[in-house]
Design a protein around this motif. Structure first.
Motif, mmCIF file in Angstrom:
data_model
loop_
_atom_site.group_PDB
_atom_site.id
_atom_site.type_symbol
_atom_site.label_atom_id
_atom_site.label_comp_id
_atom_site.label_asym_id
_atom_site.label_seq_id
_atom_site.Cartn_x
_atom_site.Cartn_y
_atom_site.Cartn_z
ATOM 1 N N ARG A 16 0.836 -1.196 0.000
ATOM 2 C CA ARG A 16 0.000 0.000 0.000
ATOM 3 C C ARG A 16 0.868 1.241 0.000
ATOM 4 N NH1 ARG A 16 -1.440 3.528 3.811
ATOM 5 N NH2 ARG A 16 -0.679 2.253 5.566
ATOM 6 N N ARG A 17 0.497 2.221 -0.795
ATOM 7 C CA ARG A 17 1.234 3.490 -0.831
ATOM 8 C C ARG A 17 0.958 4.278 0.459
ATOM 9 N NH1 ARG A 17 2.024 4.351 -6.458
ATOM 10 N NH2 ARG A 17 2.600 2.283 -7.238
ATOM 11 N N PRO A 18 1.872 5.165 0.838
ATOM 12 C CA PRO A 18 1.667 5.941 2.065
ATOM 13 C C PRO A 18 0.469 6.877 1.969
ATOM 14 C CG PRO A 18 3.590 6.714 0.864
ATOM 15 C CD PRO A 18 3.165 5.455 0.198
ATOM 16 N N SER A 19 -0.225 7.036 3.092
ATOM 17 C CA SER A 19 -1.346 7.961 3.172
ATOM 18 C C SER A 19 -0.832 9.381 3.362
ATOM 19 C CB SER A 19 -2.256 7.589 4.344
ATOM 20 O OG SER A 19 -1.567 7.773 5.572
ATOM 21 N N ARG A 20 -1.705 10.357 3.263
ATOM 22 C CA ARG A 20 -1.305 11.744 3.492
ATOM 23 C C ARG A 20 -0.758 11.935 4.898
ATOM 24 N NH1 ARG A 20 -5.823 15.804 0.779
ATOM 25 N NH2 ARG A 20 -5.502 15.155 -1.405
ATOM 26 N N LYS A 21 -1.400 11.288 5.870
ATOM 27 C CA LYS A 21 -0.947 11.398 7.257
ATOM 28 C C LYS A 21 0.443 10.807 7.417
ATOM 29 C CE LYS A 21 -2.273 10.245 12.009
ATOM 30 N NZ LYS A 21 -3.312 9.570 12.869
ATOM 31 N N GLU A 22 0.678 9.661 6.786
ATOM 32 C CA GLU A 22 1.989 9.021 6.885
ATOM 33 C C GLU A 22 3.063 9.853 6.186
ATOM 34 O OE1 GLU A 22 0.425 4.374 7.039
ATOM 35 O OE2 GLU A 22 0.777 5.378 5.125
ATOM 36 N N LEU A 23 2.721 10.428 5.042
ATOM 37 C CA LEU A 23 3.672 11.285 4.346
ATOM 38 C C LEU A 23 4.009 12.516 5.168
ATOM 39 C CD1 LEU A 23 2.503 11.216 0.614
ATOM 40 C CD2 LEU A 23 4.681 10.398 1.536
ATOM 41 N N ALA A 24 3.007 13.050 5.860
ATOM 42 C CA ALA A 24 3.230 14.241 6.679
ATOM 43 C C ALA A 24 4.167 13.962 7.848
ATOM 44 C CB ALA A 24 1.903 14.791 7.189
ATOM 45 N N ALA A 25 4.212 12.707 8.281
ATOM 46 C CA ALA A 25 5.057 12.338 9.425
ATOM 47 C C ALA A 25 6.463 11.939 9.006
ATOM 48 C CB ALA A 25 4.411 11.199 10.204
ATOM 49 N N THR A 26 6.714 11.941 7.708
ATOM 50 C CA THR A 26 8.010 11.501 7.187
ATOM 51 C C THR A 26 8.682 12.622 6.406
ATOM 52 O OG1 THR A 26 7.189 9.235 6.972
ATOM 53 C CG2 THR A 26 9.180 9.784 5.755
ATOM 54 N N ALA A 27 9.942 12.832 6.677
ATOM 55 C CA ALA A 27 10.730 13.812 5.921
ATOM 56 C C ALA A 27 11.617 13.066 4.935
ATOM 57 C CB ALA A 27 11.581 14.656 6.858
ATOM 58 N N ILE A 28 11.575 13.488 3.679
ATOM 59 C CA ILE A 28 12.419 12.903 2.643
ATOM 60 C C ILE A 28 13.392 13.968 2.169
ATOM 61 C CG2 ILE A 28 12.493 11.788 0.390
ATOM 62 C CD1 ILE A 28 11.167 10.093 2.459
ATOM 63 N N PHE A 29 14.672 13.620 2.130
ATOM 64 C CA PHE A 29 15.719 14.557 1.756
ATOM 65 C C PHE A 29 16.430 14.084 0.492
ATOM 66 C CE2 PHE A 29 15.031 15.007 6.242
ATOM 67 C CZ PHE A 29 15.171 16.355 6.499
ATOM 68 N N ALA A 30 16.873 15.036 -0.308
ATOM 69 C CA ALA A 30 17.665 14.747 -1.499
ATOM 70 C C ALA A 30 19.013 15.435 -1.358
ATOM 71 C CB ALA A 30 16.950 15.247 -2.753
ATOM 72 N N LEU A 31 20.066 14.637 -1.401
ATOM 73 C CA LEU A 31 21.425 15.155 -1.292
ATOM 74 C C LEU A 31 22.111 15.014 -2.651
ATOM 75 C CD1 LEU A 31 23.758 16.172 0.559
ATOM 76 C CD2 LEU A 31 24.340 13.768 0.931
ATOM 77 N N PRO A 32 22.555 16.109 -3.253
ATOM 78 C CA PRO A 32 23.211 16.012 -4.565
ATOM 79 C C PRO A 32 24.446 15.117 -4.512
ATOM 80 C CG PRO A 32 22.683 18.293 -4.038
ATOM 81 C CD PRO A 32 22.454 17.498 -2.781
ATOM 82 N N LEU A 33 24.671 14.382 -5.590
ATOM 83 C CA LEU A 33 25.852 13.527 -5.688
ATOM 84 C C LEU A 33 27.021 14.257 -6.340
ATOM 85 C CD1 LEU A 33 24.152 10.181 -6.799
ATOM 86 C CD2 LEU A 33 25.054 10.759 -4.538
#
Length: 219
Positions: free
Chosen positions: A141-158
């Motif tokens: 199952r894909r993450p819900s809006r609530k679950e996405l709100a509780a998770t921080a996703i970061f992108a670090l340039p290579l």
């Protein structure tokens, strides 16, 4: 130029100051180290104190993605980070303790992580999930809006990275200690993927998905 053979960045932070022969200068070496694992260590300075946090990651041709709780102080945006990925391949046991060592592959990526949102956040989470367990993003199952709100996703340039690889036998085989008559060599080490273990809460007879079975077969 083929991106796989593009030279890695050369900055004051990535310049090797010792054991330079272990350095790798092409981008393909970085990709190989990142592809071989899925756990990294994120190093940042919080309130003047160094902090290193383990977390899972994924990557594409431009960014390394990692995640954490939105409440985590170490993962707050605006801080320069150093992310390290290391694989231990063997214990190098020489004739003298001084010459003992470790065979390893290691990558360090420096930069300012960017907090993702919206479609970019979902894509970063997909890349991270698929890197650790290919096929799971379309299966679970894909993450819900609530679950996405509780998770921080970061992108670090290579863009700024260094790679080191240590391999081979002890280096004292042609030195004075070779006459001691002591055993020397390498004890290989590695990560082993074992057969999947089902959740006890599963109903009887539910088969293991093919993409999960393949995870163990690839080892």
């Amino acid at each position: 130029m083929d991106p796989a053979v593009t030279p890695l960045s050369s900055t004051d932070r990535t310049r090797l100051r010792r054991l330079r022969d272990q350095g790798r200068t092409d981008r393909a070496a970085l990709v190989a180290v990142l592809r071989a694992g899925f756990v990294c260590h994120l190093g940042v300075v919080v309130d003047g104190t160094p902090m290193v946090v383990p977390t899972v990651y994924g990557f594409d041709s431009s960014f390394l993605y990692f995640h954490g709780s939105v409440a985590s102080r170490s993962l707050a945006g605006g801080r320069t980070a150093c992310v390290t990925v290391t694989h231990v391949d063997g214990l190098v046991l020489a004739r003298s303790v001084f010459e003992h060592g470790v065979n390893y592959r290691s990558a360090m990526v420096y930069g300012l992580p960017r907090v993702l949102s919206g479609a970019a956040k979902l894509e970063g989470l997909r890349v991270l999930t698929e890197h650790a367990a290919p096929g799971q993003w379309d299966y679970a199952r894909r993450p819900s809006r609530k679950e996405l709100a509780a998770t921080a996703i970061f992108a670090l340039p290579l863009d700024e990275a260094s790679v080191k690889v240590a391999e081979g036998p002890p280096t004292d085989g042609d030195g004075p200690d070779a006459s001691l008559g002591l055993w020397a060599g390498v004890v290989p080490l590695g990560v082993v993927r074992r057969p999947p273990v089902p959740d006890p809460a599963l109903p009887p007879g539910l088969p293991v998905p093919a993409h999960i079975t393949a995870l163990a077969e690839e080892a």
